[in-house]
Design an enzyme around this catalytic site. Sequence first.
Site, mmCIF file in Angstrom:
data_model
loop_
_atom_site.group_PDB
_atom_site.id
_atom_site.type_symbol
_atom_site.label_atom_id
_atom_site.label_comp_id
_atom_site.label_asym_id
_atom_site.label_seq_id
_atom_site.Cartn_x
_atom_site.Cartn_y
_atom_site.Cartn_z
ATOM 1 C CG ASP A 1 44.981 44.254 33.609
ATOM 2 O OD1 ASP A 1 44.507 43.633 34.585
ATOM 3 O OD2 ASP A 1 46.121 44.769 33.638
HETATM 4 C C1 BGC Z 1 46.801 43.660 36.940
HETATM 5 C C2 BGC Z 1 46.847 42.281 36.333
HETATM 6 C C3 BGC Z 1 46.203 41.287 37.269
HETATM 7 C C4 BGC Z 1 44.781 41.736 37.555
HETATM 8 C C5 BGC Z 1 44.023 40.827 38.472
HETATM 9 C C6 BGC Z 1 45.414 44.036 37.398
HETATM 10 O O1 BGC Z 1 45.460 45.189 38.165
HETATM 11 O O2 BGC Z 1 47.290 44.593 36.017
HETATM 12 O O3 BGC Z 1 48.169 41.912 36.045
HETATM 13 O O4 BGC Z 1 46.255 40.007 36.728
HETATM 14 O O5 BGC Z 1 44.828 43.015 38.161
HETATM 15 O O6 BGC Z 1 44.495 40.903 39.765
#
Ligand code: BGC
Length: 748
Positions: A264
Amino acid sequence: MKKILFSLALTALGAISVEAQQKPVYLDATKSVEERVEDVLQRLTLEEKVKLIHAQSKFSSPGVPRLGIPELWTTDGPHGIRPEVLWDEWEQAGWTNDSCVAFPALTCLAATWNPEMSLLYGKSIGEEARYRKKDVLLGPGVNIYRTPLNGRNFEYMGEDPYLAARMVVPYVQGVQQNGVAACVKHYALNNHEINRHNTNVIVDDRALYEIYLPAFKAAVQEGGAWAIMGSYNLYKGQHGCHNQYLLNDILKGEWGFDGVVISDWGGTHNTDEAISNGLDLEFGTWTNGLSGGVGNAYDNYYLANPYLKRIREGRVGTQELDDKVRRVLRLMFRTTMNPNRSYGSMTSEAHYEAARRIGEEGIVLLQNRNNVLPLDLSEVKKIAVIGENAIKMMTVGGGSSSLKVQREISPLEGIRRYADVHHVEVVYARGYVGDSTGEYNGVVTGQNLADSRTPEELIAEAVKVAADADCVIFVGGLNKSKGQDCEDSDRKGLELPYGQDRVIEALASVNDRLIVVNVSGNAVAMPWIDKVPAVVQAWFLGSEAGNTIAAVLTGDVNPSGKLPFTFPARLEDVPAHSIGEYVAERKKEVVDVKYNESIFVGYRWADKQKKVKPLFPFGHGLSYTTFAYSQPTVNDKVMTPDGKLTVTVSVKNTGDCKGKEIVQLYVSDKKSSLPRPVKELKGFRKVELAPGEEQEIQFTLTKEELSYFDDTRHAWVAEPGKFDVLIGASATDIRGKVSFELTDGTNK
Ligand code: BGC
């Protein structure tokens, strides 16, 4: 003559062999993916390998330019394709060709209980991703609904592992049909948002395997997901993005996952763990940007120079590196280097139709006393629509799932469209002011919702309008602002915000044809429930929101969604808050959060408590028609461990309009060595029936549906003994029961 012919033949052969030599195996689509992967691997330098396993911008990772291997582009996900951002910023890139169709939120998809809708969803969003030249869609999310305070529940598929598993598989398949990888998230145990980077989840193995992992497992093993995203939180003291237990032991070991583990964004914290604990591709680690002066900031990622240094100094070998690179290359051959993938399509009428159909099947009619719904537009003259959510755009906000849409029909607009056809007057009053802003990462709704009137003035106006109308539609609920249905924040309580309860009470006192439409991805408290005849759970419905809501309210579409999670009456009735732990403060240090409730999540807890009556149970949803169930039967009263059992039940539409019913099958283990829930969902079927029509439904049970996870043996066990099969219209509306016995397989 012979000589000349011979030399000509030689020249031809030479030409072929030169050509054959020139076409590398990795570019030869007739070769298997594994052969092509190995071919690339042996051509790469150490530096090129390391480059392949970390980002080069906010949403992309590099290819190998020297070999013509393309970059990999990811995108959020999961409800539509995120607009383009700057290279290393969250802010907008300012493109004008990146508006998308917003599909309903995943809670709504789960509420359809229709795997065909999941396939349609995946296929459609995959086409949008493909057209926008994205290779990895960051979604779907299947974290289990443990607490109604979780700001991100709207992005997930509810509280039940079986339902979430059945619904995630077709979504993944639909996306990947386009040559776009689904990246299932957030693996695992990311069940609330506050303190998400510092929460160390303490959960027993039974709950882990029975509740929190099945949807991920199904996405991987049945859906064939090509990517998975590690979660922010910790488990057993290690972050989800580099977690020996979750990634190496379970995902890659027990489940045989051959895809890519993507971190993530900002979820990587440690080079050594990232090397050895299963992370393959690092994204979103904090950088000070390419303008910040450290050369290429991405070189400082945990899996960049620090990894190279360790290899060069001989502190680690390259075995893990090669495994990561193989996985990334495999992903590339499945996506960017798949010559057969389609071109996709975007903002097509087919996609709007898909969004509408999914929404129509997901809206849940929670209550309908005196048959206030559907509204007969030929019989009403004036409708009062009240509430901020009738006019507020809901596709902007909420965190990474925020979108820039080509169009979004508001509930008020949708209701007006339907009303206009029948020359019905629609009067609007605000009722309350919630959050009048509308911006996320530079995408603005363009709506000016500022209103400086006091709550009293707003209520007075709403009451006046409501008193004078034939019926009142209040459209409220939550929104995508911080502290509501929004990433990186949780709700403070179960109550509706902005004083909406007061508004609803006031409306109920002047008009007895009041319909409350709750727009949210979470359960909310409804202290006024006895005073309001009709309540509709409308979710975040995306581009077609207004059309979808209006179609259901007017009976153009018969509602057929059912709740994918329990609506508790009080927060204390949620086990995470009564016996389990939930830490609501942001902390600098890591905090343990104990899931003491174990496997008793959602209806499993309500069933166990007996006295805890939910406001609306899991699986609940009404229709404008009625359904009668026959008594279920089984083809045999005994089942052997390797056998199969067929359960048959008939459902009949006993009302006077066409409708869809979701028949639910729960299994109840009468006696077991380890504690088990009173019952568990192990089958469901959605059937469409014309008035008077009856249909026979068959379910097949195997030992898999009867098993629990025995943590002492680390194995799934179907324990011989008596089982009940319960057929219901919801978790508390059980219509029939039939029993059978599972034998131990020996002939006694
Ligand atoms: C989120 C993810 C997301 C990623 C990219 C993170 O803060 O938890 O779900 O895909 O950002 O935007």
